[in-house]
Scaffold this motif. Structure first.
Motif, PDB file in Angstrom:
ATOM      1  N   SER A   2       0.822  -1.198   0.000  1.00 36.64           N
ATOM      2  CA  SER A   2       0.000   0.000   0.000  1.00 36.64           C
ATOM      3  C   SER A   2       0.864   1.260   0.000  1.00 36.64           C
ATOM      4  N   LYS A   3       0.193   2.394  -0.236  1.00 33.27           N
ATOM      5  CA  LYS A   3       0.829   3.704  -0.134  1.00 33.27           C
ATOM      6  C   LYS A   3       0.256   4.428   1.078  1.00 33.27           C
ATOM      7  N   ILE A   4       1.104   5.202   1.779  1.00 30.33           N
ATOM      8  CA  ILE A   4       0.666   5.866   3.005  1.00 30.33           C
ATOM      9  C   ILE A   4       1.011   7.345   2.971  1.00 30.33           C
ATOM     10  N   LEU A   5       0.098   8.151   3.526  1.00 31.13           N
ATOM     11  CA  LEU A   5       0.292   9.585   3.679  1.00 31.13           C
ATOM     12  C   LEU A   5       0.527   9.911   5.149  1.00 31.13           C
ATOM     13  N   LEU A   6       1.515  10.753   5.417  1.00 29.23           N
ATOM     14  CA  LEU A   6       1.764  11.272   6.757  1.00 29.23           C
ATOM     15  C   LEU A   6       1.228  12.695   6.810  1.00 29.23           C
ATOM     16  N   VAL A   7       0.289  12.939   7.717  1.00 30.99           N
ATOM     17  CA  VAL A   7      -0.431  14.213   7.743  1.00 30.99           C
ATOM     18  C   VAL A   7       0.164  15.099   8.835  1.00 30.99           C
ATOM     19  N   GLY A   8       0.986  16.054   8.408  1.00 32.87           N
ATOM     20  CA  GLY A   8       1.715  16.935   9.309  1.00 32.87           C
ATOM     21  C   GLY A   8       3.203  16.759   9.105  1.00 32.87           C
ATOM     22  N   GLY A   9       3.919  17.859   8.853  1.00 31.82           N
ATOM     23  CA  GLY A   9       5.318  17.754   8.453  1.00 31.82           C
ATOM     24  C   GLY A   9       6.321  18.275   9.458  1.00 31.82           C
ATOM     25  N   GLY A  10       5.988  18.255  10.748  1.00 32.24           N
ATOM     26  CA  GLY A  10       6.903  18.763  11.768  1.00 32.24           C
ATOM     27  C   GLY A  10       7.826  17.705  12.335  1.00 32.24           C
ATOM     28  N   GLY A  11       8.282  17.941  13.572  1.00 33.75           N
ATOM     29  CA  GLY A  11       9.255  17.049  14.187  1.00 33.75           C
ATOM     30  C   GLY A  11       8.738  15.643  14.408  1.00 33.75           C
ATOM     31  N   HIS A  12       7.477  15.516  14.839  1.00 31.38           N
ATOM     32  CA  HIS A  12       6.928  14.175  15.066  1.00 31.38           C
ATOM     33  C   HIS A  12       6.866  13.392  13.762  1.00 31.38           C
ATOM     34  N   CYS A  13       6.603  14.089  12.670  1.00 31.76           N
ATOM     35  CA  CYS A  13       6.604  13.436  11.360  1.00 31.76           C
ATOM     36  C   CYS A  13       7.946  12.766  11.093  1.00 31.76           C
ATOM     37  N   GLU A  28       5.074   3.360  -1.219  1.00 32.45           N
ATOM     38  CA  GLU A  28       5.299   4.793  -1.420  1.00 32.45           C
ATOM     39  C   GLU A  28       4.824   5.542  -0.181  1.00 32.45           C
ATOM     40  N   ILE A  29       5.568   6.582   0.184  1.00 32.81           N
ATOM     41  CA  ILE A  29       5.225   7.438   1.317  1.00 32.81           C
ATOM     42  C   ILE A  29       5.128   8.868   0.810  1.00 32.81           C
ATOM     43  N   GLY A  30       4.064   9.558   1.186  1.00 33.35           N
ATOM     44  CA  GLY A  30       3.911  10.972   0.875  1.00 33.35           C
ATOM     45  C   GLY A  30       3.584  11.742   2.139  1.00 33.35           C
ATOM     46  N   ILE A  31       3.851  13.040   2.120  1.00 34.83           N
ATOM     47  CA  ILE A  31       3.597  13.895   3.276  1.00 34.83           C
ATOM     48  C   ILE A  31       2.575  14.961   2.896  1.00 34.83           C
ATOM     49  N   ILE A  32       1.650  15.215   3.821  1.00 35.27           N
ATOM     50  CA  ILE A  32       0.645  16.261   3.665  1.00 35.27           C
ATOM     51  C   ILE A  32       0.991  17.408   4.602  1.00 35.27           C
ATOM     52  N   ILE A  40      11.036  16.292   3.057  1.00 38.00           N
ATOM     53  CA  ILE A  40      11.383  16.036   4.452  1.00 38.00           C
ATOM     54  C   ILE A  40      12.050  14.671   4.514  1.00 38.00           C
ATOM     55  N   MET A  41      13.318  14.658   4.879  1.00 42.50           N
ATOM     56  CA  MET A  41      14.088  13.406   4.923  1.00 42.50           C
ATOM     57  C   MET A  41      13.977  12.646   3.602  1.00 42.50           C
ATOM     58  N   GLY A  42      13.977  13.407   2.520  1.00 42.60           N
ATOM     59  CA  GLY A  42      13.941  12.816   1.191  1.00 42.60           C
ATOM     60  C   GLY A  42      12.565  12.459   0.671  1.00 42.60           C
ATOM     61  N   ILE A  43      11.514  12.693   1.469  1.00 44.13           N
ATOM     62  CA  ILE A  43      10.146  12.353   1.078  1.00 44.13           C
ATOM     63  C   ILE A  43       9.396  13.634   0.724  1.00 44.13           C
ATOM     64  N   SER A  44       8.668  13.619  -0.378  1.00 42.74           N
ATOM     65  CA  SER A  44       8.019  14.826  -0.894  1.00 42.74           C
ATOM     66  C   SER A  44       6.735  15.159  -0.141  1.00 42.74           C
ATOM     67  N   VAL A  45       6.527  16.468   0.061  1.00 48.43           N
ATOM     68  CA  VAL A  45       5.226  16.979   0.493  1.00 48.43           C
ATOM     69  C   VAL A  45       4.373  17.101  -0.765  1.00 48.43           C
ATOM     70  N   ILE A  46       3.378  16.211  -0.892  1.00 44.10           N
ATOM     71  CA  ILE A  46       2.660  16.088  -2.163  1.00 44.10           C
ATOM     72  C   ILE A  46       1.304  16.784  -2.165  1.00 44.10           C
ATOM     73  N   GLY A  47       0.902  17.355  -1.031  1.00 41.10           N
ATOM     74  CA  GLY A  47      -0.381  18.036  -1.006  1.00 41.10           C
ATOM     75  C   GLY A  47      -0.683  18.584   0.367  1.00 41.10           C
ATOM     76  N   CYS A  48      -1.828  19.273   0.461  1.00 42.84           N
ATOM     77  CA  CYS A  48      -2.314  19.794   1.733  1.00 42.84           C
ATOM     78  C   CYS A  48      -3.609  19.072   2.096  1.00 42.84           C
TER      79      CYS A  48
END
Length: 209
Positions: A2-13, A28-32, A40-48
């Motif tokens: 599966s692909k996963i989104l991480l919602v929030g791009g701060g320190g806890h992310c 695949e990993i994406g960041i919101i 962030i650490m090589g992973i793209s922020v792909i949306g809001c």
């Protein structure tokens, strides 16, 4: 996978992301976050947040709240409820260095960080954070949207109710009950029950407001 989104791009992310990269469980990993296009650490922020309904249609089936909390869980509640309403799966994420007894129950959306220990017959509610090096002994009950911070120690049969923050390095005696929506300051030694909706700290830990 599966692909996963991480919602929030701060320190806890970053903490969650490092665990995910070690697990190698997603294709695949994406960041919101608001800073679309950043990495962030090589992973793209792909949306809001507004892009989430479109992203689930594009095959991003899983999502995880990566906004931390210190005494205020409103943002985590809002994001978790939003993800569930859209239809995302909200898995728990356990760092591979954590030690978890085989009968522990971990509800969805919860993160267990590096070197944490969770012992027998413990239950952890949804969207909680068990941070690096925390020790949760046997038969503890941790509610939803709690944060057990770095290096905290919960002795056996401790109960932590929903939305409560336990500060770094705190030690809680066995069989103690701590109410909901409370904050226990870092380095405290808790030898008596703590009610809901208070702030407490010290050795011994006492309610201060």
């Amino acid at each position: 996978m599966s692909k996963i989104l991480l919602v929030g791009g701060g320190g806890h992310c970053k903490s969650v992301l490092d665990s995910l990269l070690s697990l190698n469980a997603y294709s695949e990993i994406g960041i919101i976050d608001s800073n679309v296009g950043d990495r962030i650490m090589g992973i793209s922020v792909i949306g809001c947040d507004d892009d989430l309904p479109k992203l689930i249609e594009q095959g991003w089936t899983d999502a995880f709240v990566t906004v931390g909390s210190i005494g205020n869980t409103k943002v985590r509640h809002r994001l978790y409820d939003m993800l569930k309403s859209i239809g995302f799966n909200t898995p728990s994420i356990v760092d591979p260095t954590a030690i978890i007894a085989k009968d522990v129950v971990i509800d969805d959306g919860t993160f267990i960080g590096k070197g944490a220990i969770v012992n027998a017959e413990t239950r952890i509610g949804c969207c909680s954070i068990i941070n690096s090096g925390a020790i949760i002994e046997h038969e503890c009950v941790i509610g939803a949207f709690c944060h057990i911070s770095t290096g905290a120690t919960l002795c056996g049969q401790v109960t932590i109710s929903d939305d409560t923050h336990i500060g770094a390095g705190t030690v809680i005696r066995q069989c103690i009950e701590i109410g909901s929506n409370s904050l226990v300051g870092c380095g405290s030694v808790v030898v008596n029950n703590i009610p809901s909706n208070v702030k407490a700290y010290g050795n011994p830990c006492k309610v201060v407001m």
